[in-house]
Design a protein around this motif. Structure first.
Motif, PDB file in Angstrom:
ATOM      1  N   TYR A   1       0.855  -1.199   0.000  1.00 15.34           N
ATOM      2  CA  TYR A   1       0.000   0.000   0.000  1.00 15.34           C
ATOM      3  C   TYR A   1       0.884   1.241   0.000  1.00 15.34           C
ATOM      4  O   TYR A   1       1.742   1.400   0.874  1.00 15.34           O
ATOM      5  CB  TYR A   1      -0.916   0.026   1.227  1.00 15.34           C
ATOM      6  CG  TYR A   1      -1.724   1.306   1.323  1.00 15.34           C
ATOM      7  CD1 TYR A   1      -2.810   1.521   0.482  1.00 15.34           C
ATOM      8  CD2 TYR A   1      -1.379   2.303   2.231  1.00 15.34           C
ATOM      9  CE1 TYR A   1      -3.543   2.699   0.541  1.00 15.34           C
ATOM     10  CE2 TYR A   1      -2.103   3.483   2.301  1.00 15.34           C
ATOM     11  CZ  TYR A   1      -3.183   3.681   1.454  1.00 15.34           C
ATOM     12  OH  TYR A   1      -3.901   4.864   1.504  1.00 15.34           O
TER      13      TYR A   1
ATOM     14  N   THR B   1       1.083   5.197   0.540  1.00 13.13           N
ATOM     15  CA  THR B   1       0.311   6.280   1.155  1.00 13.13           C
ATOM     16  C   THR B   1       0.174   7.447   0.175  1.00 13.13           C
ATOM     17  O   THR B   1       1.028   7.678  -0.668  1.00 13.13           O
ATOM     18  CB  THR B   1       0.963   6.782   2.450  1.00 13.13           C
ATOM     19  OG1 THR B   1       2.249   7.344   2.147  1.00 13.13           O
ATOM     20  CG2 THR B   1       1.133   5.654   3.464  1.00 13.13           C
TER      21      THR B   1
ATOM     22  N   SER C   1      -7.006   9.680   3.393  1.00 14.54           N
ATOM     23  CA  SER C   1      -7.694   8.492   3.954  1.00 14.54           C
ATOM     24  C   SER C   1      -6.760   7.301   4.147  1.00 14.54           C
ATOM     25  O   SER C   1      -7.206   6.142   4.080  1.00 14.54           O
ATOM     26  CB  SER C   1      -8.873   8.082   3.057  1.00 14.54           C
ATOM     27  OG  SER C   1      -9.782   9.137   2.896  1.00 14.54           O
ATOM     28  N   ASP C   2      -5.473   7.541   4.400  1.00 15.17           N
ATOM     29  CA  ASP C   2      -4.531   6.425   4.535  1.00 15.17           C
ATOM     30  C   ASP C   2      -4.893   5.510   5.699  1.00 15.17           C
ATOM     31  O   ASP C   2      -4.854   4.280   5.567  1.00 15.17           O
ATOM     32  CB  ASP C   2      -3.107   6.954   4.706  1.00 15.17           C
ATOM     33  CG  ASP C   2      -2.544   7.529   3.421  1.00 15.17           C
ATOM     34  OD1 ASP C   2      -2.787   6.936   2.356  1.00 15.17           O
ATOM     35  OD2 ASP C   2      -1.870   8.573   3.486  1.00 15.17           O
ATOM     36  N   SER C   3      -5.232   6.096   6.836  1.00 13.61           N
ATOM     37  CA  SER C   3      -5.547   5.293   8.010  1.00 13.61           C
ATOM     38  C   SER C   3      -6.733   4.366   7.739  1.00 13.61           C
ATOM     39  O   SER C   3      -6.685   3.167   8.049  1.00 13.61           O
ATOM     40  CB  SER C   3      -5.844   6.213   9.203  1.00 13.61           C
ATOM     41  OG  SER C   3      -6.064   5.463  10.367  1.00 13.61           O
ATOM     42  N   GLU C   4      -7.783   4.912   7.131  1.00 12.86           N
ATOM     43  CA  GLU C   4      -8.973   4.115   6.824  1.00 12.86           C
ATOM     44  C   GLU C   4      -8.644   3.019   5.813  1.00 12.86           C
ATOM     45  O   GLU C   4      -9.100   1.875   5.934  1.00 12.86           O
ATOM     46  CB  GLU C   4     -10.094   5.008   6.289  1.00 12.86           C
ATOM     47  CG  GLU C   4     -10.704   5.956   7.306  1.00 12.86           C
ATOM     48  CD  GLU C   4      -9.814   7.154   7.624  1.00 12.86           C
ATOM     49  OE1 GLU C   4      -8.828   7.386   6.883  1.00 12.86           O
ATOM     50  OE2 GLU C   4     -10.101   7.848   8.622  1.00 12.86           O
ATOM     51  N   ASN C   5      -7.845   3.367   4.800  1.00 12.60           N
ATOM     52  CA  ASN C   5      -7.476   2.381   3.778  1.00 12.60           C
ATOM     53  C   ASN C   5      -6.658   1.235   4.365  1.00 12.60           C
ATOM     54  O   ASN C   5      -6.826   0.070   3.988  1.00 12.60           O
ATOM     55  CB  ASN C   5      -6.684   3.056   2.654  1.00 12.60           C
ATOM     56  CG  ASN C   5      -7.514   4.050   1.867  1.00 12.60           C
ATOM     57  OD1 ASN C   5      -8.743   3.989   1.881  1.00 12.60           O
ATOM     58  ND2 ASN C   5      -6.856   4.970   1.184  1.00 12.60           N
TER      59      ASN C   5
ATOM     60  N   LYS D   1      -6.789   0.177   7.480  1.00 15.68           N
ATOM     61  CA  LYS D   1      -7.716  -0.655   8.271  1.00 15.68           C
ATOM     62  C   LYS D   1      -8.477  -1.633   7.375  1.00 15.68           C
ATOM     63  O   LYS D   1      -8.646  -2.814   7.716  1.00 15.68           O
ATOM     64  CB  LYS D   1      -8.707   0.236   9.019  1.00 15.68           C
ATOM     65  CG  LYS D   1      -8.102   1.023  10.171  1.00 15.68           C
ATOM     66  CD  LYS D   1      -9.133   1.965  10.778  1.00 15.68           C
ATOM     67  CE  LYS D   1      -8.514   2.852  11.847  1.00 15.68           C
ATOM     68  NZ  LYS D   1      -9.473   3.831  12.392  1.00 15.68           N
ATOM     69  N   VAL D   2      -8.947  -1.151   6.224  1.00 10.13           N
ATOM     70  CA  VAL D   2      -9.688  -2.011   5.291  1.00 10.13           C
ATOM     71  C   VAL D   2      -8.786  -3.139   4.778  1.00 10.13           C
ATOM     72  O   VAL D   2      -9.192  -4.309   4.722  1.00 10.13           O
ATOM     73  CB  VAL D   2     -10.249  -1.183   4.108  1.00 10.13           C
ATOM     74  CG1 VAL D   2     -10.793  -2.112   3.016  1.00 10.13           C
ATOM     75  CG2 VAL D   2     -11.346  -0.242   4.593  1.00 10.13           C
TER      76      VAL D   2
ATOM     77  N   ASP E   1      -8.251  -5.749   7.513  1.00 17.12           N
ATOM     78  CA  ASP E   1      -9.424  -6.615   7.681  1.00 17.12           C
ATOM     79  C   ASP E   1      -9.585  -7.585   6.512  1.00 17.12           C
ATOM     80  O   ASP E   1     -10.111  -8.687   6.678  1.00 17.12           O
ATOM     81  CB  ASP E   1     -10.693  -5.766   7.827  1.00 17.12           C
ATOM     82  CG  ASP E   1     -10.731  -4.994   9.138  1.00 17.12           C
ATOM     83  OD1 ASP E   1     -10.024  -5.401  10.076  1.00 17.12           O
ATOM     84  OD2 ASP E   1     -11.456  -3.986   9.218  1.00 17.12           O
TER      85      ASP E   1
ATOM     86  N   ALA F   1      -3.654   3.468  13.330  1.00 21.38           N
ATOM     87  CA  ALA F   1      -4.667   2.735  12.565  1.00 21.38           C
ATOM     88  C   ALA F   1      -4.868   1.327  13.129  1.00 21.38           C
ATOM     89  O   ALA F   1      -5.973   0.777  13.072  1.00 21.38           O
ATOM     90  CB  ALA F   1      -4.265   2.658  11.092  1.00 21.38           C
TER      91      ALA F   1
END
Length: 296
Positions: A39, A41, A45-49, A51-52, A55, A77
Protein backbone atom coordinates in the motif's frame (compact mmCIF):
# COMPACT_ATOMS: atom_id res chain seq x y z
CA UNK A 1 -2.11 -21.12 1.46
CA UNK A 2 0.42 -18.28 1.67
CA UNK A 3 0.40 -16.05 4.73
CA UNK A 4 0.10 -12.31 4.10
CA UNK A 5 2.53 -9.54 4.98
CA UNK A 6 1.46 -5.93 4.46
CA UNK A 7 3.98 -3.32 3.31
CA UNK A 8 3.00 0.33 3.84
CA UNK A 9 5.20 2.64 1.77
CA UNK A 10 5.38 6.42 2.07
CA UNK A 11 6.60 7.30 -1.44
CA UNK A 12 7.68 10.85 -0.58
CA UNK A 13 9.24 10.44 2.88
CA UNK A 14 12.87 11.48 3.06
CA UNK A 15 12.78 12.49 -0.62
CA UNK A 16 14.20 9.00 -1.34
CA UNK A 17 13.10 6.70 -4.17
CA UNK A 18 11.51 3.59 -2.61
CA UNK A 19 11.60 1.34 -5.71
CA UNK A 20 14.77 -0.51 -4.63
CA UNK A 21 13.30 -1.07 -1.18
CA UNK A 22 9.98 -2.36 -2.59
CA UNK A 23 11.81 -4.67 -5.00
CA UNK A 24 13.97 -6.06 -2.18
CA UNK A 25 10.91 -6.64 0.04
CA UNK A 26 9.08 -8.37 -2.83
CA UNK A 27 12.03 -10.72 -3.48
CA UNK A 28 12.37 -11.43 0.25
CA UNK A 29 8.65 -12.24 0.58
CA UNK A 30 8.78 -14.56 -2.45
CA UNK A 31 11.78 -16.37 -0.97
CA UNK A 32 9.84 -16.85 2.29
CA UNK A 33 6.71 -18.01 0.41
CA UNK A 34 4.71 -15.03 1.71
CA UNK A 35 2.16 -12.89 -0.11
CA UNK A 36 3.21 -9.20 0.03
CA UNK A 37 0.32 -6.72 0.01
CA UNK A 38 1.73 -3.27 -0.88
CA UNK A 39 0.00 0.00 0.00
CA UNK A 40 1.42 3.39 -1.03
CA UNK A 41 0.31 6.28 1.15
CA UNK A 42 -1.18 9.34 -0.52
CA UNK A 43 -2.03 11.59 2.41
CA UNK A 44 -5.75 10.97 1.77
CA UNK A 45 -7.69 8.49 3.95
CA UNK A 46 -4.53 6.42 4.54
CA UNK A 47 -5.55 5.29 8.01
CA UNK A 48 -8.97 4.12 6.82
CA UNK A 49 -7.48 2.38 3.78
CA UNK A 50 -4.93 0.53 5.95
CA UNK A 51 -7.72 -0.66 8.27
CA UNK A 52 -9.69 -2.01 5.29
CA UNK A 53 -6.62 -3.81 3.91
CA UNK A 54 -5.87 -5.30 7.32
CA UNK A 55 -9.42 -6.62 7.68
CA UNK A 56 -9.24 -8.03 4.14
CA UNK A 57 -5.89 -9.81 4.36
CA UNK A 58 -5.29 -10.26 8.15
CA UNK A 59 -1.50 -9.96 7.65
CA UNK A 60 0.83 -11.62 10.16
CA UNK A 61 2.87 -8.40 10.19
CA UNK A 62 2.72 -4.87 8.85
CA UNK A 63 6.02 -3.47 7.60
CA UNK A 64 6.45 0.28 7.24
CA UNK A 65 8.82 1.88 4.73
CA UNK A 66 8.91 5.48 5.88
CA UNK A 67 9.82 7.73 8.79
CA UNK A 68 8.45 8.29 12.29
CA UNK A 69 5.30 10.00 11.04
CA UNK A 70 4.34 7.05 8.82
CA UNK A 71 5.04 4.55 11.62
CA UNK A 72 2.84 6.53 14.00
CA UNK A 73 0.01 6.69 11.47
CA UNK A 74 0.10 2.90 10.99
CA UNK A 75 0.31 2.28 14.74
CA UNK A 76 -2.73 4.49 15.34
CA UNK A 77 -4.67 2.74 12.57
CA UNK A 78 -3.84 -0.62 14.20
CA UNK A 79 -4.42 0.39 17.83
CA UNK A 80 -7.26 -2.15 18.30
CA UNK A 81 -5.39 -4.99 16.55
CA UNK A 82 -2.68 -7.28 17.89
CA UNK A 83 -0.10 -7.03 15.11
CA UNK A 84 3.69 -6.63 15.01
CA UNK A 85 5.03 -3.65 13.06
CA UNK A 86 8.36 -3.98 11.26
CA UNK A 87 10.37 -0.93 10.19
CA UNK A 88 12.33 -0.23 7.02
CA UNK A 89 13.78 3.23 7.82
CA UNK A 90 13.11 5.55 4.88
CA UNK A 91 12.10 8.98 6.16
CA UNK A 92 13.48 12.42 6.84
CA UNK A 93 13.15 11.54 10.54
CA UNK A 94 14.03 7.95 11.48
CA UNK A 95 14.34 8.54 15.21
CA UNK A 96 12.54 5.36 16.28
CA UNK A 97 14.80 3.26 14.04
CA UNK A 98 17.86 4.96 15.54
CA UNK A 99 16.65 4.26 19.09
CA UNK A 100 15.88 0.63 18.25
CA UNK A 101 19.45 0.24 16.87
CA UNK A 102 18.17 -0.93 13.51
CA UNK A 103 20.99 -1.65 11.04
CA UNK A 104 21.84 0.38 7.95
CA UNK A 105 21.35 -2.20 5.19
CA UNK A 106 18.04 -3.12 3.54
CA UNK A 107 18.80 -6.84 3.80
CA UNK A 108 19.37 -6.77 7.57
CA UNK A 109 16.28 -4.65 8.15
CA UNK A 110 14.13 -7.00 6.05
CA UNK A 111 15.28 -9.93 8.17
CA UNK A 112 14.30 -8.09 11.36
CA UNK A 113 11.02 -6.71 10.00
CA UNK A 114 9.83 -10.10 8.71
CA UNK A 115 11.16 -12.45 11.39
CA UNK A 116 12.49 -11.02 14.62
CA UNK A 117 11.09 -10.78 18.11
CA UNK A 118 9.31 -7.63 19.21
CA UNK A 119 9.00 -5.22 22.12
CA UNK A 120 5.82 -3.54 23.28
CA UNK A 121 6.57 0.17 23.41
CA UNK A 122 4.69 2.95 25.14
CA UNK A 123 3.25 6.02 23.48
CA UNK A 124 2.61 9.48 24.92
CA UNK A 125 -0.69 11.34 24.70
CA UNK A 126 -0.19 15.11 24.24
CA UNK A 127 -3.44 17.09 24.11
CA UNK A 128 -5.09 13.91 22.84
CA UNK A 129 -2.52 13.36 20.06
CA UNK A 130 -0.18 10.37 20.20
CA UNK A 131 3.61 10.54 20.15
CA UNK A 132 5.79 7.47 19.68
CA UNK A 133 9.20 9.03 19.93
CA UNK A 134 10.15 12.65 20.67
CA UNK A 135 8.03 15.80 20.70
CA UNK A 136 9.02 19.27 21.80
CA UNK A 137 8.12 22.90 22.37
CA UNK A 138 10.49 25.66 21.30
CA UNK A 139 13.56 25.98 19.14
CA UNK A 140 13.64 22.48 17.60
CA UNK A 141 9.96 22.69 16.62
CA UNK A 142 10.69 26.10 15.09
CA UNK A 143 13.53 24.51 13.12
CA UNK A 144 11.19 21.75 11.87
CA UNK A 145 8.67 24.40 10.76
CA UNK A 146 11.44 26.11 8.77
CA UNK A 147 12.62 22.76 7.37
CA UNK A 148 9.12 21.84 6.18
CA UNK A 149 8.78 25.18 4.39
CA UNK A 150 12.28 24.95 2.87
CA UNK A 151 13.32 23.30 -0.38
CA UNK A 152 16.30 21.18 0.77
CA UNK A 153 15.59 17.77 2.33
CA UNK A 154 17.67 15.29 4.32
CA UNK A 155 20.37 16.00 6.90
CA UNK A 156 21.81 18.89 4.87
CA UNK A 157 18.42 20.59 4.97
CA UNK A 158 18.24 20.08 8.75
CA UNK A 159 21.73 21.52 9.17
CA UNK A 160 20.89 24.66 7.17
CA UNK A 161 17.66 25.24 9.08
CA UNK A 162 19.36 24.67 12.43
CA UNK A 163 21.80 27.45 11.64
CA UNK A 164 19.18 29.93 10.39
CA UNK A 165 16.81 29.12 13.28
CA UNK A 166 19.52 29.79 15.87
CA UNK A 167 20.46 33.07 14.17
CA UNK A 168 16.84 34.28 14.18
CA UNK A 169 16.05 32.97 17.68
CA UNK A 170 13.22 34.67 19.57
CA UNK A 171 13.29 35.46 23.29
CA UNK A 172 12.84 32.49 25.65
CA UNK A 173 9.34 31.62 26.85
CA UNK A 174 8.21 31.17 30.45
CA UNK A 175 6.93 27.69 31.32
CA UNK A 176 5.03 26.43 34.35
CA UNK A 177 5.23 22.65 34.69
CA UNK A 178 3.12 20.69 37.18
CA UNK A 179 2.74 16.99 38.00
CA UNK A 180 3.65 14.54 40.78
CA UNK A 181 6.84 16.55 41.37
CA UNK A 182 7.56 20.06 42.71
CA UNK A 183 6.14 22.72 40.37
CA UNK A 184 8.72 24.21 38.02
CA UNK A 185 8.54 27.76 36.69
CA UNK A 186 11.39 28.85 34.45
CA UNK A 187 12.49 30.59 31.29
CA UNK A 188 13.03 27.96 28.61
CA UNK A 189 14.29 27.65 25.06
CA UNK A 190 12.93 24.17 24.57
CA UNK A 191 10.98 21.45 26.41
CA UNK A 192 11.32 17.91 25.05
CA UNK A 193 8.65 15.28 25.76
CA UNK A 194 10.66 12.10 25.30
CA UNK A 195 9.69 8.45 25.14
CA UNK A 196 13.17 7.51 23.90
CA UNK A 197 16.72 8.85 23.69
CA UNK A 198 17.69 10.17 20.27
CA UNK A 199 16.46 12.33 17.44
CA UNK A 200 16.58 10.85 13.93
CA UNK A 201 19.79 12.79 13.32
CA UNK A 202 21.42 10.63 16.03
CA UNK A 203 21.49 13.50 18.53
CA UNK A 204 21.00 12.14 22.07
CA UNK A 205 18.69 14.40 24.07
CA UNK A 206 17.40 12.03 26.78
CA UNK A 207 19.94 9.53 28.10
CA UNK A 208 17.31 8.14 30.53
CA UNK A 209 14.80 7.16 27.83
CA UNK A 210 13.37 3.63 27.90
CA UNK A 211 10.49 3.01 25.53
CA UNK A 212 8.67 0.36 27.57
CA UNK A 213 9.03 1.55 31.19
CA UNK A 214 5.64 3.29 31.62
CA UNK A 215 7.35 6.68 31.96
CA UNK A 216 8.32 9.61 29.76
CA UNK A 217 10.92 12.31 30.37
CA UNK A 218 10.58 16.07 30.25
CA UNK A 219 13.93 17.50 29.19
CA UNK A 220 13.87 21.23 30.01
CA UNK A 221 16.48 23.38 28.29
CA UNK A 222 16.38 26.65 30.18
CA UNK A 223 17.52 30.11 29.13
CA UNK A 224 20.93 29.10 27.85
CA UNK A 225 23.14 30.99 25.45
CA UNK A 226 23.32 30.26 21.73
CA UNK A 227 26.61 28.38 21.97
CA UNK A 228 25.28 25.84 24.49
CA UNK A 229 21.97 25.55 22.63
CA UNK A 230 23.83 24.93 19.37
CA UNK A 231 25.93 22.22 21.01
CA UNK A 232 22.83 20.44 22.31
CA UNK A 233 21.01 20.52 18.97
CA UNK A 234 24.11 19.19 17.20
CA UNK A 235 24.64 16.35 19.63
CA UNK A 236 26.74 17.46 22.60
CA UNK A 237 24.34 17.22 25.53
CA UNK A 238 25.96 18.85 28.60
CA UNK A 239 24.41 16.68 31.31
CA UNK A 240 26.17 18.57 34.06
CA UNK A 241 24.74 21.90 32.87
CA UNK A 242 22.52 23.62 35.45
CA UNK A 243 20.30 24.84 32.64
CA UNK A 244 19.27 21.29 31.67
CA UNK A 245 16.69 19.59 33.91
CA UNK A 246 15.26 16.11 33.28
CA UNK A 247 12.08 14.84 34.98
CA UNK A 248 10.81 11.27 34.64
CA UNK A 249 7.04 10.92 35.16
CA UNK A 250 3.85 9.40 33.76
CA UNK A 251 1.79 12.62 33.68
CA UNK A 252 2.49 16.38 33.43
CA UNK A 253 0.87 19.68 32.50
CA UNK A 254 2.78 22.52 30.80
CA UNK A 255 1.58 26.13 30.45
CA UNK A 256 3.55 28.79 28.54
CA UNK A 257 3.18 32.58 28.71
CA UNK A 258 3.13 32.91 24.90
CA UNK A 259 2.25 30.58 21.98
CA UNK A 260 5.30 28.37 21.32
CA UNK A 261 6.12 26.24 18.26
CA UNK A 262 5.33 22.56 18.87
CA UNK A 263 6.13 19.33 17.02
CA UNK A 264 5.23 15.64 17.41
CA UNK A 265 7.57 12.96 16.03
CA UNK A 266 9.13 15.32 13.51
CA UNK A 267 5.86 16.88 12.31
CA UNK A 268 5.19 20.57 12.99
CA UNK A 269 1.84 21.05 14.77
CA UNK A 270 1.55 24.85 15.05
CA UNK A 271 1.87 26.73 18.34
CA UNK A 272 0.62 25.78 21.81
CA UNK A 273 0.28 27.42 25.22
CA UNK A 274 -0.97 24.35 27.12
CA UNK A 275 0.14 20.72 26.96
CA UNK A 276 -1.65 17.94 28.83
CA UNK A 277 0.72 14.96 28.75
CA UNK A 278 0.33 11.34 29.91
CA UNK A 279 1.91 7.99 29.19
CA UNK A 280 0.03 5.27 27.29
CA UNK A 281 1.70 1.98 28.28
CA UNK A 282 2.31 -0.92 25.88
CA UNK A 283 0.65 0.59 22.81
CA UNK A 284 2.60 -0.91 19.91
CA UNK A 285 4.48 -4.12 19.09
CA UNK A 286 7.58 -3.32 17.04
CA UNK A 287 10.14 -5.75 15.61
CA UNK A 288 13.62 -5.29 17.08
CA UNK A 289 17.10 -6.70 16.47
CA UNK A 290 17.71 -9.93 18.38
CA UNK A 291 20.03 -9.40 21.34
CA UNK A 292 23.55 -10.73 20.96
CA UNK A 293 24.09 -13.60 23.38
CA UNK A 294 27.60 -14.40 24.48
CA UNK A 295 28.83 -17.96 24.12
CA UNK A 296 30.76 -18.91 27.21
Amino acid sequence: MKKNIMLVVNPISGAVDKSELIDAATVFADKENLNLVIYNTSGISDSENIKVLYDTYIPKRIIVAGGDGTIKMVAEAMETHDVIIGILPAGSANGLAVDLNLPSTIEENLEIAFHNDFMEIDMISINGKKSIHLSDLGVNAEMIKNYESGSIRGKWGYALQTLSTLIDLDDPFIATITGDFPTIECEARMIVIANSQKYGTGVSINPNGIMDDGKFELVILKNMDLLVLGKIITGNMPLDNNDVEIISTDKAFVITNIPVSFQIDGEYCGTETKLNIEILPKQMKVAIPNPITEII
